[in-house]
Scaffold this motif. Sequence first.
Motif, PDB file in Angstrom:
ATOM      1  N   MET A  43       0.829  -1.167   0.000  1.00  0.00           N
ATOM      2  CA  MET A  43       0.000   0.000   0.000  1.00  0.00           C
ATOM      3  C   MET A  43       0.890   1.252   0.000  1.00  0.00           C
ATOM      4  O   MET A  43       2.087   1.169   0.221  1.00  0.00           O
ATOM      5  N   TYR A  44       0.244   2.370  -0.176  1.00  0.00           N
ATOM      6  CA  TYR A  44       0.938   3.645  -0.241  1.00  0.00           C
ATOM      7  C   TYR A  44       0.370   4.604   0.800  1.00  0.00           C
ATOM      8  O   TYR A  44      -0.769   4.469   1.239  1.00  0.00           O
ATOM      9  N   LEU A  45       1.179   5.579   1.158  1.00  0.00           N
ATOM     10  CA  LEU A  45       0.791   6.581   2.138  1.00  0.00           C
ATOM     11  C   LEU A  45       0.942   7.955   1.507  1.00  0.00           C
ATOM     12  O   LEU A  45       2.022   8.312   1.030  1.00  0.00           O
ATOM     13  N   HIS A  46      -0.153   8.729   1.499  1.00  0.00           N
ATOM     14  CA  HIS A  46      -0.121  10.097   0.986  1.00  0.00           C
ATOM     15  C   HIS A  46       0.346  11.000   2.115  1.00  0.00           C
ATOM     16  O   HIS A  46      -0.279  11.062   3.171  1.00  0.00           O
ATOM     17  N   ILE A  47       1.462  11.721   1.910  1.00  0.00           N
ATOM     18  CA  ILE A  47       2.015  12.559   2.971  1.00  0.00           C
ATOM     19  C   ILE A  47       1.907  14.052   2.659  1.00  0.00           C
ATOM     20  O   ILE A  47       2.461  14.864   3.384  1.00  0.00           O
TER      21      ILE A  47
ATOM     22  N   CYS B 275       2.591  13.899  -2.805  1.00  0.00           N
ATOM     23  CA  CYS B 275       3.714  13.014  -2.518  1.00  0.00           C
ATOM     24  C   CYS B 275       3.181  11.730  -1.876  1.00  0.00           C
ATOM     25  O   CYS B 275       2.486  11.784  -0.858  1.00  0.00           O
ATOM     26  N   VAL B 276       3.508  10.624  -2.493  1.00  0.00           N
ATOM     27  CA  VAL B 276       3.056   9.318  -2.023  1.00  0.00           C
ATOM     28  C   VAL B 276       4.278   8.427  -1.847  1.00  0.00           C
ATOM     29  O   VAL B 276       5.157   8.399  -2.709  1.00  0.00           O
ATOM     30  N   ILE B 277       4.335   7.727  -0.704  1.00  0.00           N
ATOM     31  CA  ILE B 277       5.447   6.817  -0.445  1.00  0.00           C
ATOM     32  C   ILE B 277       4.895   5.432  -0.118  1.00  0.00           C
ATOM     33  O   ILE B 277       3.739   5.292   0.277  1.00  0.00           O
ATOM     34  N   ARG B 278       5.721   4.421  -0.278  1.00  0.00           N
ATOM     35  CA  ARG B 278       5.318   3.064   0.060  1.00  0.00           C
ATOM     36  C   ARG B 278       5.240   2.945   1.577  1.00  0.00           C
ATOM     37  O   ARG B 278       6.173   3.322   2.276  1.00  0.00           O
ATOM     38  N   ASP B 279       4.125   2.417   2.080  1.00  0.00           N
ATOM     39  CA  ASP B 279       3.974   2.355   3.531  1.00  0.00           C
ATOM     40  C   ASP B 279       4.933   1.363   4.182  1.00  0.00           C
ATOM     41  O   ASP B 279       5.297   1.517   5.343  1.00  0.00           O
ATOM     42  N   ASN B 280       5.418   0.374   3.428  1.00  0.00           N
ATOM     43  CA  ASN B 280       6.363  -0.577   4.028  1.00  0.00           C
ATOM     44  C   ASN B 280       7.776  -0.014   4.120  1.00  0.00           C
ATOM     45  O   ASN B 280       8.651  -0.633   4.708  1.00  0.00           O
ATOM     46  N   SER B 281       8.009   1.184   3.581  1.00  0.00           N
ATOM     47  CA  SER B 281       9.317   1.832   3.718  1.00  0.00           C
ATOM     48  C   SER B 281       9.367   2.774   4.919  1.00  0.00           C
ATOM     49  O   SER B 281      10.428   3.278   5.270  1.00  0.00           O
ATOM     50  N   VAL B 282       8.219   2.989   5.572  1.00  0.00           N
ATOM     51  CA  VAL B 282       8.141   3.931   6.690  1.00  0.00           C
ATOM     52  C   VAL B 282       8.779   3.328   7.939  1.00  0.00           C
ATOM     53  O   VAL B 282       8.442   2.228   8.362  1.00  0.00           O
TER      54      VAL B 282
ATOM     55  N   ASN C  98       4.654  20.046  10.498  1.00  0.00           N
ATOM     56  CA  ASN C  98       3.951  19.303  11.538  1.00  0.00           C
ATOM     57  C   ASN C  98       4.541  17.929  11.794  1.00  0.00           C
ATOM     58  O   ASN C  98       4.536  17.462  12.928  1.00  0.00           O
ATOM     59  N   THR C  99       5.025  17.276  10.740  1.00  0.00           N
ATOM     60  CA  THR C  99       5.361  15.866  10.848  1.00  0.00           C
ATOM     61  C   THR C  99       6.672  15.552  10.150  1.00  0.00           C
ATOM     62  O   THR C  99       6.964  16.098   9.087  1.00  0.00           O
ATOM     63  N   LEU C 100       7.441  14.659  10.758  1.00  0.00           N
ATOM     64  CA  LEU C 100       8.626  14.085  10.129  1.00  0.00           C
ATOM     65  C   LEU C 100       8.320  12.624   9.848  1.00  0.00           C
ATOM     66  O   LEU C 100       7.958  11.875  10.761  1.00  0.00           O
ATOM     67  N   VAL C 101       8.431  12.232   8.587  1.00  0.00           N
ATOM     68  CA  VAL C 101       8.250  10.835   8.199  1.00  0.00           C
ATOM     69  C   VAL C 101       9.617  10.296   7.798  1.00  0.00           C
ATOM     70  O   VAL C 101      10.232  10.795   6.855  1.00  0.00           O
ATOM     71  N   LEU C 102      10.091   9.306   8.523  1.00  0.00           N
ATOM     72  CA  LEU C 102      11.370   8.674   8.201  1.00  0.00           C
ATOM     73  C   LEU C 102      11.106   7.427   7.382  1.00  0.00           C
ATOM     74  O   LEU C 102      10.235   6.622   7.727  1.00  0.00           O
ATOM     75  N   THR C 103      11.864   7.277   6.297  1.00  0.00           N
ATOM     76  CA  THR C 103      11.723   6.104   5.450  1.00  0.00           C
ATOM     77  C   THR C 103      13.093   5.505   5.156  1.00  0.00           C
ATOM     78  O   THR C 103      14.113   6.186   5.268  1.00  0.00           O
ATOM     79  N   GLU C 104      13.075   4.254   4.777  1.00  0.00           N
ATOM     80  CA  GLU C 104      14.291   3.612   4.282  1.00  0.00           C
ATOM     81  C   GLU C 104      14.002   3.162   2.859  1.00  0.00           C
ATOM     82  O   GLU C 104      13.106   2.354   2.625  1.00  0.00           O
ATOM     83  N   GLU C 105      14.755   3.724   1.940  1.00  0.00           N
ATOM     84  CA  GLU C 105      14.582   3.429   0.524  1.00  0.00           C
ATOM     85  C   GLU C 105      15.940   3.064  -0.056  1.00  0.00           C
ATOM     86  O   GLU C 105      16.856   3.875  -0.040  1.00  0.00           O
TER      87      GLU C 105
ATOM     88  N   LYS D  54      -1.543   8.880   9.930  1.00  0.00           N
ATOM     89  CA  LYS D  54      -1.654   7.480  10.328  1.00  0.00           C
ATOM     90  C   LYS D  54      -2.928   6.841   9.779  1.00  0.00           C
ATOM     91  O   LYS D  54      -2.982   5.632   9.591  1.00  0.00           O
ATOM     92  N   LYS D  55      -3.949   7.660   9.517  1.00  0.00           N
ATOM     93  CA  LYS D  55      -5.210   7.146   8.985  1.00  0.00           C
ATOM     94  C   LYS D  55      -5.193   6.997   7.461  1.00  0.00           C
ATOM     95  O   LYS D  55      -6.068   6.371   6.898  1.00  0.00           O
ATOM     96  N   ARG D  56      -4.216   7.590   6.803  1.00  0.00           N
ATOM     97  CA  ARG D  56      -4.189   7.632   5.341  1.00  0.00           C
ATOM     98  C   ARG D  56      -3.431   6.459   4.767  1.00  0.00           C
ATOM     99  O   ARG D  56      -2.265   6.255   5.043  1.00  0.00           O
ATOM    100  N   LYS D  57      -4.099   5.710   3.937  1.00  0.00           N
ATOM    101  CA  LYS D  57      -3.455   4.703   3.100  1.00  0.00           C
ATOM    102  C   LYS D  57      -4.274   4.637   1.829  1.00  0.00           C
ATOM    103  O   LYS D  57      -5.483   4.665   1.862  1.00  0.00           O
ATOM    104  N   ILE D  58      -3.562   4.615   0.705  1.00  0.00           N
ATOM    105  CA  ILE D  58      -4.286   4.524  -0.571  1.00  0.00           C
ATOM    106  C   ILE D  58      -3.768   3.350  -1.362  1.00  0.00           C
ATOM    107  O   ILE D  58      -2.756   2.778  -1.064  1.00  0.00           O
TER     108      ILE D  58
END
Length: 81
Positions: free
Chosen positions: A1-5, A9-16, A53-60, A77-81
């Motif tokens: 799944m993906y996360l709209h931030i 901008c959309v990132i893969r939720d499994n990279s978060v 407001n938010t820092l999202v850390l990912t590993e890519e 946290k509620k957003r997944k597309i």
Amino acid sequence: MYLHIGKNCVIRDNSVIGIFNLEKIHQTKEYKYLYDDLKNSNNIIDIANNQKNTLVLTEENRNIKGYISNIGTNTMKKRKI
């Protein structure tokens, strides 16, 4: 799944790695060290338009990236597309 931030901008939720509220952590020495390290390696992406407001850390691809977003942590946290 993906996360709209934000800002289309959309990132893969499994990279978060984590989603952090900047209001709570921005004064900590750990955040300052992490932010400086990400900035020096050009791995910080600011999409917040001065409403940080938010820092999202990912590993890519074995690289840690930080996204600064204007969307709050609870909303994100509620957003997944």
